[in-house]
Scaffold this active site. Structure first.
Site, mmCIF file in Angstrom:
data_model
loop_
_atom_site.group_PDB
_atom_site.id
_atom_site.type_symbol
_atom_site.label_atom_id
_atom_site.label_comp_id
_atom_site.label_asym_id
_atom_site.label_seq_id
_atom_site.Cartn_x
_atom_site.Cartn_y
_atom_site.Cartn_z
ATOM 1 N N GLU A 259 28.035 17.700 17.256
ATOM 2 C CA GLU A 259 27.731 16.606 18.329
ATOM 3 C C GLU A 259 26.942 15.493 18.005
ATOM 4 O OE1 GLU A 259 25.725 14.877 21.785
ATOM 5 O OE2 GLU A 259 24.888 15.703 20.068
ATOM 6 N N ASP B 133 24.295 21.916 16.088
ATOM 7 C CA ASP B 133 23.760 21.295 15.163
ATOM 8 C C ASP B 133 22.714 20.236 15.897
ATOM 9 O OD1 ASP B 133 25.572 19.498 16.762
ATOM 10 O OD2 ASP B 133 25.459 17.856 15.298
#
Length: 452
Positions: A173, A107
């Site tokens: 994350e 991400d």
């Protein structure tokens, strides 16, 4: 002597032409290979995995297709629905040895598209500078693909790892990692992997030396709240909510300045001080046109992003917050929206050793030098990464992203990575992975033990 050296006369002109043709062919082949590598990087960057709605499945499909082309074992773990984690495996010759884990997250943070010179998911390659503009070019899609490209080169050379090498591509994350690396380290799958060393992300270096990180600051997201009697906007009251909150803000500001002064003076690195930044301020009584102007509010609050290094006195900071930043004597309270301990689960500071006690650190430095590069003094990462989940469990984890001569643009507009730096990083990872995957710890003999 040059490859096509020698005097060009009628006796060796044919030889010279042949050498030149071979040299041009080798150069062209290398250029074509580099172009293909960059193209794969661009494909990954073009997948929009920005929070809050990352296209995880498209990213997962791309990664698994790369794994297939490399004959790596692949499995998709959906530890949280809608958030696939891709785990790849390159089996070693001795599976009894602790494995090497190469971690990266899929991400990225959102972008303000209109403030970018090129669309953030176009992966635009500027032909003049060689810069590749894309969200995730530094943080951290570069690292995930560099792992794969390094393995591609190692496989092409015929290298066989002694230790098993795993690659994990984790979600979330950028929003804390609880549903990504957090769930991963608690899984049975992770336990069975028998991980001995973890590599995760680092930061770009503006200099020619790479940066490496052995710990990171823990996030403490603090909300301070003050209450007081409401009153007319024209009247002077003691201990109003906003007055008390402003006193706390000023106290916090002075603390922040003192910590920042240590960095400015070069006495401490950014990751070694406690940083405090106010991220929101909330007060007032809303009205259809904005706020009621002749009414003092009964409560006010402010939010602070605090980052605490593992070397800090956690108890002392907690006492400071309770007694100075939000004292009950001024009708104040506080709460943590997030509070990550600076210690691991065994009560020790969550750091990875960077001395002779940790062979993995020495091997990293050795590998970087072998790749004709350098690394600076080990640092504490100023923000948070997924590495903390591994360090919390007592595992050595090193943050490292091979980006030298590169401005730090993580989460910034016009994030970019130069193509030559990206290609050089692949060579560095090739050296690191080869060294790590080949390492066998030789037990000391009896004489050595007696001498010690």
């Amino acid at each position: 002597m040059s490859f096509c050296g020698g005097r060009r006369d009628k006796h060796n002109s044919y030889h010279y032409s042949l050498c030149l043709s071979v040299l041009l062919l080798v150069t062209a082949t290398a250029a074509e290979e580099a172009s293909t590598i960059i193209s794969r990087f661009q494909q990954y960057l073009q997948i929009n995995t920005a929070q809050p709605q990352p296209n995880y499945y498209e990213a997962a499909e791309f990664i698994t297709s790369q794994a297939k082309s490399l004959n790596l074992e692949s499995q998709t773990l959906e530890l949280v629905k809608g958030k696939p984690l891709i785990l790849l495996k390159w089996a070693g010759k001795d599976p009894s040895l602790p494995s090497v884990l190469l971690n990266s997250h899929t991400d990225v943070v959102p972008s303000e598209h209109h403030k970018w010179a090129h669309p953030p998911f176009s992966a635009h390659l500027d032909p003049a500078s060689g810069n590749i503009y894309a969200r995730g070019s530094q943080d951290m899609k570069c690292v995930g693909l560099q792992y794969l490209e390094a393995i591609r080169k190692l496989k092409a050379s015929g290298f066989q790892p002694t230790r098993t090498v795993y690659l994990s591509f984790v979600p979330d994350e950028e929003i804390g990692g609880d549903d990504g690396a957090g769930k991963f380290v608690d899984s049975d799958v992770f336990v069975k992997m028998n991980v001995g060393i973890v590599l995760d992300e680092g930061l770009p270096s503006p200099t020619e030396n790479y940066r490496a990180f052995y710990g990171e600051r823990s996030p403490w997201w603090l909300v301070v709240k003050a209450v007081g009697a409401p009153g007319h906007g024209a009247k002077l009251y003691d201990n109003t909510a906003t007055e008390n909150l402003l006193k706390s803000i000023e106290t916090i500001r002075r603390f922040r300045a003192a910590q920042f002064d240590l960095v400015k003076a070069g006495l401490k690195a950014e990751g070694e001080v406690i940083s405090v930044n106010m991220v929101f301020l909330k007060a007032g009584t809303p009205s259809p046109s904005g706020f009621v102007m002749n009414l003092q509010p009964s409560e006010a609050q402010a939010g602070f992003d605090i980052r605490v290094p593992p070397t800090a006195d956690q108890a002392s900071l907690e006492k400071r917050i309770a007694e100075e930043w939000a004292p009950a004597s001024r009708n104040m309270t506080f709460e943590f929206k997030q509070k990550v301990s600076v210690n691991d689960k065994f009560g020790r500071p969550a750091i990875t050793a960077v001395d002779s006690s940790n062979v993995w650190w020495a091997l990293l430095e050795e590998s970087i030098v072998k790749a004709n590069a350098g690394v600076g003094k080990p640092e504490i990462f100023p923000a948070s990464t997924d590495a903390r989940y591994f360090r919390e469990r007592g595992l050595p984890a090193i943050g490292f992203s091979p980006m030298a001569n590169t401005p730090i643009l993580l989460h910034d507009h016009n994030e970019f990575l130069n193509k030559d730096e990206y290609l050089k990083g692949i060579d560095v990872y090739e050296s690191i992975i080869k060294t790590y995957a080949s390492y066998i710890e030789h037990p000391r003999d009896e004489a050595s033990r007696e001498e010690l």
